[in-house]
Structures are given as structure tokens and as C-alpha cells.
Design an enzyme around this catalytic site. Structure first.
Site, short mmCIF file in Angstrom:
data_model
loop_
_atom_site.label_atom_id
_atom_site.label_comp_id
_atom_site.label_asym_id
_atom_site.label_seq_id
_atom_site.Cartn_x
_atom_site.Cartn_y
_atom_site.Cartn_z
N ASP A 1 -0.54 -9.01 -4.96
CA ASP A 1 -0.42 -7.60 -5.30
C ASP A 1 1.49 -7.72 -5.39
O ASP A 1 1.39 -9.25 -4.44
CB ASP A 1 -0.87 -6.28 -4.96
CG ASP A 1 -0.11 -6.48 -3.83
OD1 ASP A 1 -0.47 -7.04 -2.44
OD2 ASP A 1 0.56 -5.72 -2.97
N GLU B 1 -0.98 -5.73 -0.36
CA GLU B 1 0.08 -6.12 0.92
C GLU B 1 1.21 -5.49 0.61
O GLU B 1 1.95 -5.32 2.03
CB GLU B 1 0.29 -7.79 0.73
CG GLU B 1 0.62 -8.36 1.92
CD GLU B 1 2.62 -8.33 1.97
OE1 GLU B 1 3.26 -8.40 2.76
OE2 GLU B 1 2.96 -8.34 0.87
#
Length: 376
Positions: free
Chosen positions: A69, A134
Site C-alpha cells: 500500500d 502499513e
């Protein structure tokens, strides 16, 4: 997939994987790893996609950890090229995630491919722990995968997180630990009223000012050989109705500690409440522990990483615990040795994020060298 770090990095960057959307990055990585003998385990939790891939059944276990991400790109018109269309220019690769951390993921894949081709009978196991959560709330990502592994007593011995650790040139800094992060949400209560009649109100901005000043001036600890002194920062203050003639009834203050191993989160909480109580404030206080501090001292992983950087880049590295938190904070408590090694971090989360193309190739070589030093 072509075994080329630049091609892999481009393929990952071209996927619009803003947290928590993986946008097909992990399936692409899985297809690359399967022919190398990896068993792929998909671990979706709520809105987050996670992957645990492992080659081998014996210890020791070396794990590459990272995230697919990325943060939102911001105003598209300010980018020199579309943020989700990887673009080469003047030896640099531009795109959201180029440095944080799709370039590292590509380097991990290439390093693993080359290592397995050269050492098909290597000792131990190689694993990948990849998440799409994250950059966001970090609730359903690495921490949930670690819980799953711990529940079945599946341990990592060494973990390399691909966060962009470098400052001026590739490998000049390796993170061998991180400070803890503790956030406080303070509400100071007063009595709302008219500014012309202050005797009928109680202004929480005024009553809390001295306490906030004391918190900002307090010396929390001295730090130690590996950590700087604990820091306290106020990040948000909100009070008032927006009208210029109204005394606010509440003041909301958000603050954060980045703390060393010289102090515990509980000690910080108690000291803060002691200061607030000394100033006789009427308050509510909630806490969020974002992560405990961790440190990987000199050992096999640190030694292998140091040697690989010297061998690949031609200079020595510096060990550091500075900077923000990372998913290493969820892995270190399992007993694994953890380091972070990745590209230069100067452009991360910025408009026109980029990485040196040559650095990606060097990073893949460094990762491969670490594997060789630990698993042959």
C-alpha cells in the site's frame, strides 16, 4: 514476470494501491514466487490483504517484510508524470511508492530469484510477509499476520524490512531499531460563556496553558547509546465554536511521545497525569500505544547487513533508530532479529516521489548478499 528489478518496480508502481487496496500487487508477487518453490498463503483480514509466502520447512527462517500500500498521491497536476504510471527520467524512476516501498519489493523478488537459482539447496527457509495496511491504521496487517504465525508457533529468526532507511545514498543508514510511539488524546473541560462575562465561564485554553507549557519543557530521559532522548510534541489543538465572542467549553489536545528504552509507556502516562493533576485541571485523557521501542543489537543479521552494504556499495553503514515507526515493531517482540534497509527516503510521501534506478539494482544485490551470508 521478467527477472528485472526495474520492470518489476514499474509493474508494482503502476497499480493504484492506496491503503488498504492491494490492487493486485500481492497476486503478482505470488506468481513470481511460486516457480521458485514458495508456498503462498493469502491472509485477508477485514479490508486488508496480507500474504505469507515461504520456501522451505526448516530453520533458520529469513523473512523479507514489506507493504504494497501507498499514501494518496495528492494533487495530480503537481506531478511531473502520473503518479501511478512509472516514469523514467534522468536516471530516476518516478511514481507513488517508488521509494516507499515498491522499489524494495522488486529488489527483494529479484534477490530471491537470483539466490535460489544459484543455491537451490540453501539451508533454512526464505519467507515474505507482505501487507496492504502499513500506511493506514495498521490494525489488520502485519500485526494480524504475526498473531497467526505465533498461534501456530511459526517463528522468524531474521527479518529484513524494506523501509526506505537511507539518508543521502543507498545503504548509508540501516535501522536496527525504532523508538516507541505513544499518543495522548486530552480533553480539558471548562465552562462555555460570553467573552464579556468571563466570571461566568471557565476558559480551558487559559487553565491548561501552564500545564501544556510544563509538558513541552519536561525532560523525560537522557536516551542511551542507541536512542535519542524521548521527545514530546503537541500535534493538534482544537477549541472554540468559531465565534469570536464565545469562551470555549472544552479544549482538545493531541500529543505524541517518541520514546526510548529508558522509559516505559506506563511511566510516561503517570508523569503526564501527575503534571495535569498538579495544575488542577478537569480533564479526560485517552491513550493509544502505537508501538513499543525495539532494538536489534549486534548479531548475525546486523553483521550480514553491514558486510553486504560494504561489499555492494563500497562504504560502511551507520546503525540508527531515528525516524518514525515501522511494522518491525510487530515482528521484533516475537524474538526475531529485525533490520530495515531500503532506498533513500528524501522523497517519500512527497509529490514526485522517486528512486535512483541504479539504487534499485544495488539494493537487489545487497539483499542477495545478505541471503548468501545467512543461508549458505
Amino acid at each position: 514476470m521478467q527477472n528485472d528489478v526495474l520492470a518489476l518496480a514499474k509493474a508494482l508502481i503502476n497499480r493504484d494501491s492506496v491503503t488498504p487496496d492491494d490492487a493486485g500487487c500481492q497476486p503478482m508477487m505470488a506468481e513470481f514466487l511460486k516457480p521458485l518453490g514458495f508456498n503462498i498463503e493469502t491472509l485477508p483480514f477485514e479490508d486488508t490483504l496480507n500474504m505469507w509466502a515461504r520456501k522451505g520447512h526448516q530453520g533458520p527462517v529469513f523473512c523479507f517484510a514489506g507493504h504494497t500500500d501507498v499514501v494518496p498521491p495528492g494533487p495530480l497536476e503537481k506531478w511531473i508524470s502520473p503518479p501511478f504510471k512509472a516514469t523514467e527520467k534522468d536516471g530516476l524512476l518516478y511514481g507513488r511508492g517508488a521509494a516507499d516501498m515498491k522499489g524494495s519489493l522488486a529488489a527483494m523478488l529479484v534477490a530471491t530469484h537470483n539466490f535460489v537459482q544459484k543455491h537451490p539447496d540453501h539451508k533454512g527457509s526464505i519467507a515474505f510477509l507482505i501487507t496492504s495496511d502499513e500506511e493506514g491504521p495498521f490494525i489488520n496487517g502485519t500485526t494480524r499476520v504475526v498473531d497467526t504465525l505465533e498461534a501456530r508457533n511459526e517463528k522468524m529468526d531474521w527479518c529484513l524490512v524494506g523501509e526506505p532507511s537511507s539518508t543521502d545514498k543507498l545503504g548509508d543508514v540501516v535501522k536496527n531499531g525504532r523508538r516507541g510511539s505513544l499518543t495522548g488524546f486530552l480533553t480539558v473541560k471548562g465552562v462555555q460563556g460570553h467573552v464579556a462575562y468571563p466570571h461566568l465561564a471557565e476558559n480551558p485554553v487559559h487553565t491548561s496553558a501552564a500545564a501544556l507549557d510544563e509538558l513541552a519543557r519536561t525532560h523525560w530521559d537522557e536516551g542511551n547509546e542507541f536512542f535519542p532522548p524521548t521527545s514530546f510534541q503537541i500535534s493538534n489543538i482544537n477549541g472554540g465554536t468559531g465565534a469570536g465572542n464565545v469562551i470555549p467549553g472544552e479544549l482538545e489536545v493531541q500529543f505524541n511521545f517518541r520514546f526510548s528504552t529508558e522509559v516505559t509507556a506506563e511511566q510516561l502516562k503517570q508523569r503526564v497525569m501527575g503534571i495535569l493533576d498538579t495544575h488542577q485541571l478537569n480533564y479526560d485523557l485517552d491513550w493509544l500505544l502505537n508501538g513499543q521501542p525495539f532494538l536489534t543489537a549486534e548479531g548475525e543479521l546486523v553483521s550480514a547487513t553491514r558486510a553486504a552494504i560494504t561489499e555492494t556499495c563500497g562504504y560502511d553503514t551507520e546503525l540508527s533508530t531515528a525516524g518514525g515507526t515501522s511494522d518491525g515493531r510487530f515482528i521484533a517482540p516475537t524474538g526475531a532479529q529485525v533490520v530495515e534497509l531500503g532506498p533513500v527516503n528524501a522523497s517519500i510521501h512527497k509529490i514526485n516521489e522517486h528512486v535512483r534506478i541504479e539504487d534499485l539494482r544495488l539494493l537487489a544485490k545487497a539483499y542477495e548478499s545478505i541471503l548468501e551470508k545467512l543461508l549458505t
